[in-house]
Design an enzyme around this catalytic site. Structure first.
Site, short mmCIF file in Angstrom:
data_model
loop_
_atom_site.label_atom_id
_atom_site.label_comp_id
_atom_site.label_asym_id
_atom_site.label_seq_id
_atom_site.Cartn_x
_atom_site.Cartn_y
_atom_site.Cartn_z
N GLN A 1 -51.88 -63.40 17.66
CA GLN A 1 -52.25 -62.79 16.38
C GLN A 1 -52.84 -63.83 15.42
O GLN A 1 -53.08 -63.53 14.25
CB GLN A 1 -51.03 -62.12 15.75
CG GLN A 1 -50.51 -60.96 16.57
CD GLN A 1 -49.23 -60.36 16.00
OE1 GLN A 1 -48.69 -60.81 14.99
NE2 GLN A 1 -48.72 -59.34 16.66
N HIS B 1 -46.99 -62.82 14.15
CA HIS B 1 -46.34 -62.59 12.85
C HIS B 1 -46.60 -63.73 11.87
O HIS B 1 -45.69 -64.42 11.42
CB HIS B 1 -44.84 -62.35 13.02
CG HIS B 1 -44.50 -61.07 13.70
ND1 HIS B 1 -43.25 -60.51 13.66
CD2 HIS B 1 -45.26 -60.21 14.44
CE1 HIS B 1 -43.23 -59.37 14.34
NE2 HIS B 1 -44.45 -59.17 14.83
N GLU C 1 -42.20 -51.27 5.78
CA GLU C 1 -41.64 -51.22 4.43
C GLU C 1 -42.67 -51.50 3.35
O GLU C 1 -43.49 -52.42 3.48
CB GLU C 1 -40.52 -52.26 4.27
CG GLU C 1 -39.29 -52.00 5.10
CD GLU C 1 -38.17 -53.00 4.80
OE1 GLU C 1 -37.13 -52.90 5.47
OE2 GLU C 1 -38.34 -53.86 3.91
N TYR D 1 -34.60 -59.24 1.07
CA TYR D 1 -35.05 -57.93 1.53
C TYR D 1 -34.59 -57.59 2.94
O TYR D 1 -35.06 -56.62 3.52
CB TYR D 1 -36.57 -57.82 1.33
CG TYR D 1 -36.85 -57.72 -0.15
CD1 TYR D 1 -36.95 -56.49 -0.78
CD2 TYR D 1 -36.87 -58.85 -0.95
CE1 TYR D 1 -37.12 -56.39 -2.15
CE2 TYR D 1 -37.03 -58.78 -2.32
CZ TYR D 1 -37.15 -57.53 -2.92
OH TYR D 1 -37.29 -57.44 -4.29
N TYR E 1 -38.10 -52.84 20.18
CA TYR E 1 -39.09 -52.11 20.97
C TYR E 1 -38.50 -51.52 22.25
O TYR E 1 -39.04 -50.58 22.82
CB TYR E 1 -40.28 -53.02 21.29
CG TYR E 1 -41.03 -53.43 20.05
CD1 TYR E 1 -41.75 -52.48 19.32
CD2 TYR E 1 -41.02 -54.74 19.60
CE1 TYR E 1 -42.43 -52.83 18.17
CE2 TYR E 1 -41.71 -55.11 18.44
CZ TYR E 1 -42.42 -54.15 17.74
OH TYR E 1 -43.09 -54.50 16.60
#
Length: 386
Positions: free
Chosen positions: A105, A170, A260, A270, A281
């Site tokens: 990513q 990520h 979220e 959080y 998953y």
């Protein structure tokens, strides 16, 4: 929260119907902490935007920003930055960008302008920075953009996530300026369970919103003047300031369920990976399978199943008065553009457009049209207009 004043005078009140068809939740036993926290009713605004290809031939476009002198800057994840004209013409790659880890990513990610861009021509980039041992980190850099030469000069990092990670996933990576000229950078926790726990560790910058000096100047003994603004996040790929309050809003990927929307406040936790409205998953619980815990904040809103959110923008244009003040969200999976109607800090309605299109970012154009990035190997910038 600003609501539509002109449009409520000119237009019929949009219809509120059943919840948007989202499919069966992954974790149906999880109940929201308060009414309206998920599956808001559908609001049909009556807008049927015309969609056209604005710019084509882009490979995995990731971030876009409008230039005050016309046109846009657009990043491509493999490591290219391009100038896009006001009519959509795309330049050759701009030289002088940082070296990126274009794997998994990773790559060249977000782009933003200095609040003083009109005088200093400074831009900011976030990217996956390659580091020794095959590792990488979310990084933010600043540079001066020479538009005539299509070249960046004085490139230097202002933030590098610590510690470096062996996992090319990520990265988070949105960059936003507050009204005081300081910079928020969002990060991810690199996906793997052994790394996800670092989202709760204030000695790292995994799974955090960090705030820092735009010039990278040192403060309080750290190299970039970095402070942890909020923590316990998973992978924040959308961030925007509310146009009226100046408050930061973010949106992050959950696992299987549990995306979220948050309004991060300084010093608050959080929850990830201790609490979440999703599951792993493979269908197993995340941690103890909790959605609430003392000392941990609840999201303003969540989705299960996910929308896989990318960039976000508050609509503040003239072309779609029905959307004034609404939050627009680029969705990667199942894809599309998600519109949220807010009342104060609560979501009261949702509407979806361009279903099935893998969208990475959203930008409100100067004329009020909406530009979205189609994330594909043969990607494009799409324009939504009347």
């Amino acid at each position: 929260m600003r609501h539509l004043i002109l449009a409520t005078l000119m237009l019929a009140t949009p219809a509120i119907a059943d919840p948007v068809k989202q499919g069966r939740p992954n974790v149906p036993e999880f109940q929201p902490a308060f009414a309206g926290q998920t599956r808001a009713p559908e609001q049909v605004s009556g807008v049927k935007p015309k969609v056209q290809d604005f710019a084509t031939g882009l490979e995995r476009p990731w971030g876009i920003v409008a230039l005050p002198d016309g046109g846009y800057l657009v990043t491509e994840r493999p490591g290219r930055l391009r100038l896009m004209g006001a009519e959509g013409a795309v330049s050759a790659p701009i030289s002088g960008v940082p070296q990126v880890l274009a794997r998994g990513q990773g790559g060249l990610l977000d782009v933003a302008l200095s609040p003083d861009y009109g005088t200093d021509n400074t831009i900011f980039l976030t990217y996956a920075k390659p580091l020794p041992g095959g590792k990488s980190a979310t990084a933010a850099a600043r540079a001066v953009f020479d538009r005539d030469a299509l070249h960046l000069t004085d490139l230097r990092d202002i933030f590098v996530q610590t510690p470096p990670s062996p996992t090319a996933a990520h990265y988070g990576s949105r960059i936003v300026f507050d009204r005081a000229g300081r910079v928020y950078v969002t990060t991810g926790e690199h996906s793997k369970r052994r790394e996800a726990v670092l989202a709760q560790d204030l000695d790292t910058t995994y799974g955090k919103v960090v705030r820092l000096n735009a010039d990278g100047g040192a403060a309080a003994g750290n190299p970039f003047g970095t402070e942890v603004w909020s923590y316990g996040h998973r992978n924040i790929q959308g961030a925007a300031l509310h146009p009226e309050t100046g408050e930061l809003w973010t949106i992050e990927h959950g696992p299987k369920g549990g995306d979220e929307l948050n309004r991060p406040e300084a010093g608050k936790n959080y929850g990830w990976p201790v609490i979440t409205y999703g599951e792993n998953y493979n269908g197993s619980p995340v941690g103890r399978g909790q959605t609430q815990a003392e000392g941990m904040e609840q999201p303003v809103y969540y989705w299960d199943p996910v929308i896989a959110p990318g960039g976000i923008a508050f609509y503040d244009g003239a072309m779609f008065p029905e959307w004034q003040g609404d939050l627009l969200i680029a969705s990667l999976n199942p894809g599309g553009l998600v519109r949220l109607r807010l009342q104060g800090n609560k979501v009261v309605a949702e509407e979806r457009f361009l279903r099935g299109k893998r969208l990475r970012d959203v930008q409100v154009a100067p004329d009020g049209a909406v530009l979205v990035l189609f994330d594909n190997s043969d990607g494009a910038v799409l324009r939504l207009s009347r």
